[in-house]
Motif scaffolding. Structure first.
Motif, mmCIF file in Angstrom:
data_model
loop_
_atom_site.group_PDB
_atom_site.id
_atom_site.type_symbol
_atom_site.label_atom_id
_atom_site.label_comp_id
_atom_site.label_asym_id
_atom_site.label_seq_id
_atom_site.Cartn_x
_atom_site.Cartn_y
_atom_site.Cartn_z
ATOM 1 N N ARG A 1 0.841 -1.205 0.000
ATOM 2 C CA ARG A 1 0.000 0.000 0.000
ATOM 3 C C ARG A 1 0.869 1.245 0.000
ATOM 4 O O ARG A 1 0.654 2.177 -0.779
ATOM 5 N N HIS A 2 1.880 1.253 0.845
ATOM 6 C CA HIS A 2 2.794 2.393 0.927
ATOM 7 C C HIS A 2 3.568 2.550 -0.384
ATOM 8 O O HIS A 2 3.614 3.630 -0.967
ATOM 9 N N SER A 3 4.163 1.462 -0.847
ATOM 10 C CA SER A 3 4.936 1.520 -2.096
ATOM 11 C C SER A 3 4.043 1.780 -3.296
ATOM 12 O O SER A 3 4.482 2.379 -4.281
ATOM 13 N N GLY A 4 2.797 1.366 -3.217
ATOM 14 C CA GLY A 4 1.854 1.621 -4.301
ATOM 15 C C GLY A 4 1.673 3.103 -4.564
ATOM 16 O O GLY A 4 1.557 3.537 -5.717
ATOM 17 N N ARG A 5 1.661 3.904 -3.502
ATOM 18 C CA ARG A 5 1.552 5.359 -3.669
ATOM 19 C C ARG A 5 2.793 5.912 -4.371
ATOM 20 O O ARG A 5 2.695 6.788 -5.228
ATOM 21 N N LEU A 6 3.965 5.392 -4.022
ATOM 22 C CA LEU A 6 5.206 5.820 -4.673
ATOM 23 C C LEU A 6 5.178 5.444 -6.156
ATOM 24 O O LEU A 6 5.498 6.268 -7.017
ATOM 25 N N MET A 7 4.778 4.210 -6.448
ATOM 26 C CA MET A 7 4.736 3.762 -7.843
ATOM 27 C C MET A 7 3.719 4.576 -8.635
ATOM 28 O O MET A 7 3.974 4.953 -9.785
ATOM 29 N N ALA A 8 2.577 4.865 -8.040
ATOM 30 C CA ALA A 8 1.553 5.655 -8.729
ATOM 31 C C ALA A 8 2.079 7.052 -9.049
ATOM 32 O O ALA A 8 1.826 7.583 -10.139
ATOM 33 N N HIS A 9 2.826 7.638 -8.117
ATOM 34 C CA HIS A 9 3.374 8.977 -8.343
ATOM 35 C C HIS A 9 4.270 9.007 -9.581
ATOM 36 O O HIS A 9 4.284 9.985 -10.327
ATOM 37 N N LEU B 1 13.542 -5.030 -4.870
ATOM 38 C CA LEU B 1 13.200 -5.078 -3.451
ATOM 39 C C LEU B 1 13.221 -3.650 -2.927
ATOM 40 O O LEU B 1 14.224 -2.948 -3.067
ATOM 41 N N VAL B 2 12.105 -3.211 -2.333
ATOM 42 C CA VAL B 2 12.023 -1.867 -1.762
ATOM 43 C C VAL B 2 11.447 -1.948 -0.354
ATOM 44 O O VAL B 2 10.634 -2.824 -0.054
ATOM 45 N N SER B 3 11.888 -1.037 0.492
ATOM 46 C CA SER B 3 11.283 -0.904 1.811
ATOM 47 C C SER B 3 10.418 0.355 1.807
ATOM 48 O O SER B 3 10.343 1.064 0.802
ATOM 49 N N ASP B 4 9.785 0.628 2.927
ATOM 50 C CA ASP B 4 8.873 1.775 2.979
ATOM 51 C C ASP B 4 9.602 3.099 2.785
ATOM 52 O O ASP B 4 9.054 4.025 2.200
ATOM 53 N N ALA B 5 10.807 3.195 3.292
ATOM 54 C CA ALA B 5 11.586 4.430 3.158
ATOM 55 C C ALA B 5 13.051 4.110 3.403
ATOM 56 O O ALA B 5 13.379 3.398 4.346
ATOM 57 N N GLY B 6 13.912 4.608 2.551
ATOM 58 C CA GLY B 6 15.341 4.380 2.720
ATOM 59 C C GLY B 6 15.789 3.111 2.016
ATOM 60 O O GLY B 6 15.178 2.640 1.063
ATOM 61 N N THR B 7 16.874 2.551 2.518
ATOM 62 C CA THR B 7 17.518 1.402 1.879
ATOM 63 C C THR B 7 17.079 0.096 2.520
ATOM 64 O O THR B 7 17.203 -0.060 3.734
ATOM 65 N N PRO B 8 16.560 -0.845 1.719
ATOM 66 C CA PRO B 8 16.203 -2.152 2.277
ATOM 67 C C PRO B 8 17.386 -2.781 2.997
ATOM 68 O O PRO B 8 18.545 -2.533 2.649
ATOM 69 N N LEU B 9 17.091 -3.582 3.996
ATOM 70 C CA LEU B 9 18.047 -4.288 4.841
ATOM 71 C C LEU B 9 18.635 -3.405 5.946
ATOM 72 O O LEU B 9 19.161 -3.924 6.920
ATOM 73 N N ILE B 10 18.615 -2.096 5.811
ATOM 74 C CA ILE B 10 19.166 -1.217 6.847
ATOM 75 C C ILE B 10 18.053 -0.993 7.866
ATOM 76 O O ILE B 10 17.228 -0.101 7.730
#
Length: 170
Positions: free
Chosen positions: A39-47, A81-90
């Motif tokens: 849901r969160h990443s969906g807004r980023l992709m839509a933008h 692979l994406v996280s909600d904000a910043g770099t995945p795995l960190i």
């Protein structure tokens, strides 16, 4: 993109303008996006008008998603692979997945960008020539104090993440 790759893509921390051109290009061209929260990443992709299928990969299902992701890679698909904000795995999900993908012989490629602790360090005025990143401290006071006491003699800049809970009376 011809060879299957797992791209580890940093996403904006708060300003959508921080997403790199390369990140936008890769996100637009992969076959699948594995997102911490769709849901969160969906807004980023839509933008950015990115219309790639997404699946969730978070702390509670990461191990179960490995087989599905490896099947996609075996078919020649590339995945972001994406996280909600910043770099995945960190201090975010992805370690188990990345390790499994590498062990299976597939390439993992970072697409650098935002990382909250690096951004904070760069603007802090604290010494940045030597620093140590711990991530989130334990939530319980006794464990937190025990952890912090381990670092009491450290002379490098220490960086810890902290979750902020905002309470409202409304």
């Amino acid at each position: 993109m011809s060879d299957p790759v797992l791209y580890v893509i940093a996403t904006p921390i708060g300003n959508l303008g921080d997403l790199s051109e390369r990140a936008i290009r890769v996100l637009s061209q992969v076959d699948l996006i594995a997102a911490e929260d769709t849901r969160h990443s969906g807004r980023l992709m839509a933008h950015f008008n990115i219309k790639v299928p997404m699946i969730s990969v978070h702390d509670h299902n990461e191990s179960q998603r490995i087989e599905l992701i490896l099947k996609h890679l075996a078919k020649g698909h590339s995945i972001a692979l994406v996280s909600d904000a910043g770099t995945p795995l960190i201090s975010d999900p992805g370690y188990i997945l990345v390790r499994s993908v590498r062990e299976a012989g597939y390439r993992v490629s970072p697409v650098p960008g935002c990382c909250a602790f690096i951004a904070a360090l760069s603007a802090s005025g604290l010494p940045s020539d030597r620093f140590m990143f711990y991530g989130f401290l334990p939530a319980k006071r006794v464990s937190r104090v025990r952890t912090l006491n381990q670092w009491v003699d450290e002379t490098s800049t220490l960086i810890f993440y902290e979750s902020t809970i905002v309470y409202s009376t409304v």
